[in-house]
Design an enzyme around this catalytic site. Structure first.
Site, PDB file in Angstrom:
ATOM      1  N   PHE A  46      58.450 100.676  52.550  1.00  0.00           N
ATOM      2  CA  PHE A  46      59.084 101.793  53.279  1.00  0.00           C
ATOM      3  C   PHE A  46      60.306 101.259  54.033  1.00  0.00           C
ATOM      4  O   PHE A  46      60.479 101.475  55.229  1.00  0.00           O
ATOM      5  CB  PHE A  46      58.103 102.453  54.259  1.00  0.00           C
ATOM      6  CG  PHE A  46      56.752 102.766  53.664  1.00  0.00           C
ATOM      7  CD1 PHE A  46      56.557 103.920  52.919  1.00  0.00           C
ATOM      8  CD2 PHE A  46      55.678 101.908  53.839  1.00  0.00           C
ATOM      9  CE1 PHE A  46      55.305 104.211  52.367  1.00  0.00           C
ATOM     10  CE2 PHE A  46      54.429 102.180  53.291  1.00  0.00           C
ATOM     11  CZ  PHE A  46      54.243 103.344  52.556  1.00  0.00           C
TER      12      PHE A  46
ATOM     13  N   ASP B  15      55.525  99.902  57.268  1.00  0.00           N
ATOM     14  CA  ASP B  15      56.102 100.754  58.318  1.00  0.00           C
ATOM     15  C   ASP B  15      56.396 102.134  57.733  1.00  0.00           C
ATOM     16  O   ASP B  15      57.553 102.504  57.525  1.00  0.00           O
ATOM     17  CB  ASP B  15      57.379 100.107  58.861  1.00  0.00           C
ATOM     18  CG  ASP B  15      57.981 100.886  60.024  1.00  0.00           C
ATOM     19  OD1 ASP B  15      57.232 101.633  60.682  1.00  0.00           O
ATOM     20  OD2 ASP B  15      59.197 100.754  60.261  1.00  0.00           O
TER      21      ASP B  15
ATOM     22  N   ARG C  15      61.441  93.773  64.861  1.00  0.00           N
ATOM     23  CA  ARG C  15      62.198  93.084  63.811  1.00  0.00           C
ATOM     24  C   ARG C  15      62.506  91.645  64.233  1.00  0.00           C
ATOM     25  O   ARG C  15      62.444  90.712  63.420  1.00  0.00           O
ATOM     26  CB  ARG C  15      63.495  93.845  63.503  1.00  0.00           C
ATOM     27  CG  ARG C  15      63.295  95.121  62.717  1.00  0.00           C
ATOM     28  CD  ARG C  15      64.605  95.705  62.260  1.00  0.00           C
ATOM     29  NE  ARG C  15      65.286  96.488  63.283  1.00  0.00           N
ATOM     30  CZ  ARG C  15      65.242  97.807  63.388  1.00  0.00           C
ATOM     31  NH1 ARG C  15      64.519  98.512  62.538  1.00  0.00           N
ATOM     32  NH2 ARG C  15      65.912  98.436  64.329  1.00  0.00           N
TER      33      ARG C  15
ATOM     34  N   ASP D  42      61.260 101.266  48.603  1.00  0.00           N
ATOM     35  CA  ASP D  42      61.252 102.617  49.171  1.00  0.00           C
ATOM     36  C   ASP D  42      61.308 103.606  48.011  1.00  0.00           C
ATOM     37  O   ASP D  42      61.921 103.314  46.973  1.00  0.00           O
ATOM     38  CB  ASP D  42      62.445 102.827  50.114  1.00  0.00           C
ATOM     39  CG  ASP D  42      62.214 103.947  51.105  1.00  0.00           C
ATOM     40  OD1 ASP D  42      62.049 103.661  52.307  1.00  0.00           O
ATOM     41  OD2 ASP D  42      62.173 105.123  50.677  1.00  0.00           O
ATOM     42  N   SER D  43      60.683 104.760  48.179  1.00  0.00           N
ATOM     43  CA  SER D  43      60.707 105.771  47.115  1.00  0.00           C
ATOM     44  C   SER D  43      62.023 106.539  47.090  1.00  0.00           C
ATOM     45  O   SER D  43      62.284 107.295  46.155  1.00  0.00           O
ATOM     46  CB  SER D  43      59.541 106.752  47.289  1.00  0.00           C
ATOM     47  OG  SER D  43      59.644 107.421  48.539  1.00  0.00           O
TER      48      SER D  43
ATOM     49  N   CYS E 284      53.855 105.451  63.520  1.00  0.00           N
ATOM     50  CA  CYS E 284      54.773 106.128  64.449  1.00  0.00           C
ATOM     51  C   CYS E 284      54.345 107.572  64.683  1.00  0.00           C
ATOM     52  O   CYS E 284      55.133 108.389  65.164  1.00  0.00           O
ATOM     53  CB  CYS E 284      56.205 106.059  63.936  1.00  0.00           C
ATOM     54  SG  CYS E 284      56.463 106.884  62.347  1.00  0.00           S
TER      55      CYS E 284
END
Length: 397
Positions: A230, A299, A214, A252-253, A339
């Site tokens: 995301f 991400d 970040r 984002d969902s 990830c």
């Protein structure tokens, strides 16, 4: 020598343990004492009866998680010594005890020689997570040792393992404070404030592992139009705004994630018109907003949590990154991550390479990213390297 029940290995199955790998797989076991319960401390012996390790038994392909290669008793002093070692390392790298940053991982499982245990610190609250029954059984001993070692600045311990323990173990686990208690859930990371939802949030409530990435994004944000896909709690979005981004859109969902993102932006940049959040599907949003952004962050959550899902995960990373390449402006910068522990660096890079070729863009690698120093990798356990990232400069052909 402690009087623990014994697990006996097959001939020749001790080689990985001789190299200090901290797992004993079920296929390596010749026999075990009767009545061993999941989470119980056991001694691991070779076929000839030579001691090789002591650890916690569990059900599954990993049958023992090794706590020590010395023939010792696993007691309060053991937990204190391991936690003290973990704390000293965080102090040595300038994290624990730093005024501008009280958000860091104190224990990273095998990376800190404590397999199955995660402890993230947010201000005066430590969030403890068990990924094995053995750690769950020992949670109060670990909590006591943590306060003994870090009680000067850790005042509360929240135990959060409801979703990380084997559901078949029937442990009756539930989330809650096992020491102290606090309603204060604002933590500081590199001088920025974040509201951490350790009660209902993913993992321990915040993705601590992206802290340094970040900060790198902040350096590239000035004057750019930024899309944070995301976004979860909006970490990258907040850093982009401090870096001087022209506009920042967070997607984002999850409606809960959007709510958290808006809260965190407001904590640091109240009533700042540069930011807007959208509760939408990633692919649909990218389809509708091509050539609008010159800095995009991809991400996503882990696409593969086990090897059986690897093939579909790689296809998913290729599809997502192709859409990112198609959508970004000429001269844009793409931060892209995986990830998924079962996806290797080379596999992820190949998926991104395929996506770039399919999108017909010229792409150069600026940075190759990984997890930060408070998520250390045990050199004897390379599986601990799970976070992969690339920063890419994207142009038209």
């Amino acid at each position: 020598m402690a009087n623990y029940k014994k697990v006996i290995l097959k001939r020749g199955k001790d080689s990985s343990l001789r190299r200090f790998h901290p797992w004993v797989f079920s296929g390596a076991i010749m026999r075990a004492d009767d009545g061993i319960e999941e989470g119980e401390i056991v001694r691991v012996l070779t076929e000839n009866g030579d001691f090789i390790a002591v650890g916690q038994a569990q059900v599954g392909s990993i049958s023992v998680r090794v706590l020590s290669f010395d023939d010792i008793e696993i007691n309060q002093e053991f937990w204190r010594e391991r936690l003290r070692s973990a704390l000293h390392m965080r102090q040595a790298i300038g994290l624990a005890g730093h005024d501008g940053n009280n958000t860091y991982r104190l224990v990273h499982g095998e990376g800190d020689n404590l397999p199955g245990l995660i402890i993230d610190c947010y201000g005066e609250t430590a969030v403890m997570q068990a990924h094995s029954v053995g750690i769950h059984v020992s949670r109060y001993d670990i909590c006591k040792a943590l306060i003994d070692v870090a009680g000067d600045f850790i005042k509360n311990v929240y135990y959060k393992s409801e979703t990380t323990l084997p559901y078949k173990a029937s442990l009756g686990q539930e989330n809650g404070f096992i020491y102290g208690g606090s309603d204060e859930n604002v933590a500081i990371e590199n001088g920025l404030k974040f509201r951490v939802d350790w009660l209902r949030g993913q993992k321990t409530g915040f993705f601590v592992d992206q802290r340094e990435n970040r900060r790198l994004l902040e350096q590239y944000a000035k004057g750019r139009s930024v899309l944070n896909m995301f976004c979860y709690t909006g970490g990258f979005s907040v850093y982009a705004m401090r870096g001087g981004a022209q506009l920042v859109h967070s997607v984002d969902s999850s409606a809960k994630a959007i709510e958290l993102t808006n809260q965190n932006v407001a904590l640091n940049f109240p009533e700042d018109a540069r930011h807007e959040a959208f509760c939408e599907d990633a692919f649909k949003f990218l389809d509708a907003n091509e050539n609008k952004y010159d800095l995009i962050i991809l991400d996503p959550p882990a696409f593969a949590k086990h090897r059986g899902a690897l093939h579909n995960a790689l296809k998913g990373y290729t599809r997502l990154n192709m859409k990112g390449f198609e959508s970004i402006k000429n001269g844009g910068i793409l931060f892209t991550f995986s990830c998924s522990q079962v996806v290797t660096k080379d596999q992820f890079r190949n998926a991104v390479f395929t996506a770039a070729a399919q999108a017909g863009r010229r792409v150069r690698i600026l940075h190759q990213l990984h997890q930060p120093a408070d998520h250390p990798i045990n050199i004897y356990h390379p599986e601990g390297e799970y976070l992969k990232g690339l920063v890419l400069y994207v142009e038209d052909m």
